[in-house]
Design a protein around this motif. Structure first.
Motif, PDB file in Angstrom:
ATOM      1  N   CYS A 113       0.774  -1.261  -0.236  1.00 54.25           N
ATOM      2  CA  CYS A 113      -0.122   0.035   0.028  1.00 54.25           C
ATOM      3  C   CYS A 113       0.981   1.275  -0.179  1.00 54.25           C
ATOM      4  N   ILE A 143       2.186   1.844  -3.349  1.00 52.71           N
ATOM      5  CA  ILE A 143       1.137   2.499  -4.320  1.00 52.71           C
ATOM      6  C   ILE A 143       0.952   3.928  -3.979  1.00 52.71           C
ATOM      7  N   SER A 144       0.487   4.193  -2.735  1.00 49.50           N
ATOM      8  CA  SER A 144       0.226   5.699  -2.099  1.00 49.50           C
ATOM      9  C   SER A 144       0.295   5.437  -0.567  1.00 49.50           C
ATOM     10  N   TYR A 147      -8.958   9.896  -1.509  1.00 48.40           N
ATOM     11  CA  TYR A 147      -9.370   8.851  -2.301  1.00 48.40           C
ATOM     12  C   TYR A 147     -10.771   8.944  -2.576  1.00 48.40           C
ATOM     13  N   SER A 158      -7.224   0.502  -5.873  1.00 52.66           N
ATOM     14  CA  SER A 158      -5.899   0.549  -5.373  1.00 52.66           C
ATOM     15  C   SER A 158      -5.815  -0.582  -4.159  1.00 52.66           C
ATOM     16  N   ARG A 197      -5.105  -3.750  -5.988  1.00 53.44           N
ATOM     17  CA  ARG A 197      -3.838  -3.931  -6.761  1.00 53.44           C
ATOM     18  C   ARG A 197      -2.644  -4.111  -5.539  1.00 53.44           C
TER      19      ARG A 197
END
Length: 334
Positions: A184, A187-188, A260, A268, A271
């Motif tokens: 996580c 990704i962000s 978000y 996300s 992912r």
């Protein structure tokens, strides 16, 4: 006595039968059927009810189709329901089925069962079918109680409900938590914070994503939820870790805690799970993980309920996966 007369077209061909029931003390009842047998059956029922003094006017329920009833339900009932958006989807699906063309008074248990079988053939899960039935049953309840159709029977009560599978009990195992948070973070960082809050608070996805800074009290270590699934306000206590996660976040100008959207976060999150090599872990499973940890800390059922917002104690009990050795420690004050 009932009088049954054939109805003919211009060529003299019988196209139906009109039946009229007249009895002293009751208004005359008239209805048209395609077959003489159906006309006779209806007349027999009406006459029998009048004879026994239990007759009630069915005119409205016999002239209102399920589709029309759902239209009224959508206008009068759904706007006041918290789950209205979801139920509108179910409603539209009901209106595409053959049963929607039937009059309310003529719908029987076998008709509902046939609709259920169609749903099963379409691949709908038992729980989805159950939710469709809940909506249909409530419509019949409203029709009886609020729309003046007191004599209407609820056909949903006559069918066997689909057997629901056992509740999910997926938890984080091994180093999955570390792998998930690392993925996580890659990704962000915000996604990692959202997942961290989920694990620390047992809040639902919608509750987390709807957080606003004016409802976060870092000094008291609480988050106030005005809009919850059961419609009741709830104040969620924050762990030290959860408080630190929120303290480290930037403040957005719009007052929302996250940038978000719900859909963006879900995408996300999937992912991140794929990147971490984690299978079968939904975002809602993080609520299950967090709730189970509350029990493992020794909190009582009502204490956990106050934090998570569960109203069904039986449902909450399935989150209680205390290990025997943990119970031994609790019993011995360890």
């Amino acid at each position: 006595m009932a009088a049954i007369r054939p109805r003919k077209d211009r060529d003299g061909v019988v196209i139906g039968y009109q039946v009229q029931v007249q009895r002293k003390g009751y208004p005359s009842q008239t209805k048209t059927f395609r077959s003489k047998a159906d006309a006779q059956a209806w007349a027999t029922i009406v006459e029998s009810e009048m004879q026994r003094g239990v007759w009630r006017d069915r005119s409205e329920s016999e002239n209102t189709t399920l589709m029309e009833a759902f239209d009224r339900y959508a206008e009068e009932i759904i706007p006041s329901k918290k789950s209205g958006n979801r139920e509108m989807g179910f409603l539209h699906q009901w209106q595409t089925r053959p049963i929607a063309k039937m009059f309310l008074a003529s719908i029987r248990g076998k008709d509902v069962a046939a609709a259920m079988r169609n749903m099963e053939s379409e691949g709908k899960s038992p729980n989805t079918i159950r939710l469709h039935l809940v909506l249909l049953s409530h419509l019949f309840t409203i029709a009886r109680k609020e729309w003046g159709m007191e004599s209407l029977n609820n056909p949903v009560e006559l069918v066997r409900k689909p057997k629901l599978p056992r509740g999910r009990d997926r938890r984080l195992v091994g180093d999955e938590e570390t792998r998930l948070l690392d993925a996580c973070q890659t990704i962000s960082p915000e996604l990692a914070s959202i997942v961290g809050i989920a694990i620390e608070t047992a809040m639902r996805q919608g509750e987390i994503m709807g957080m606003t800074w004016n409802k976060v009290d870092l000094k008291r270590q609480t988050v106030t939820l005005e809009d919850t699934k059961n419609g009741e306000k709830r104040i969620v206590p924050l762990t030290t870790k959860a408080t630190q996660i929120l303290r480290d976040l930037p403040r957005n100008l719009d007052g929302k805690v996250w940038t978000y959207t719900d859909d963006g976060m879900r995408t996300s999150y999937k992912r991140a799970c794929k990147r971490a090599g984690i299978k079968g872990l939904t975002f809602h499973d993080l609520r299950h993980e967090a709730t189970s940890r509350l029990f493992e800390k020794g909190l009582a059922l009502m204490q956990v309920s106050a934090i998570t917002g569960h109203k069904n104690m039986q449902m909450l009990k399935r989150y209680n996966h205390l290990k025997p050795e943990d119970l031994v420690k609790l019993l011995n004050g360890g």
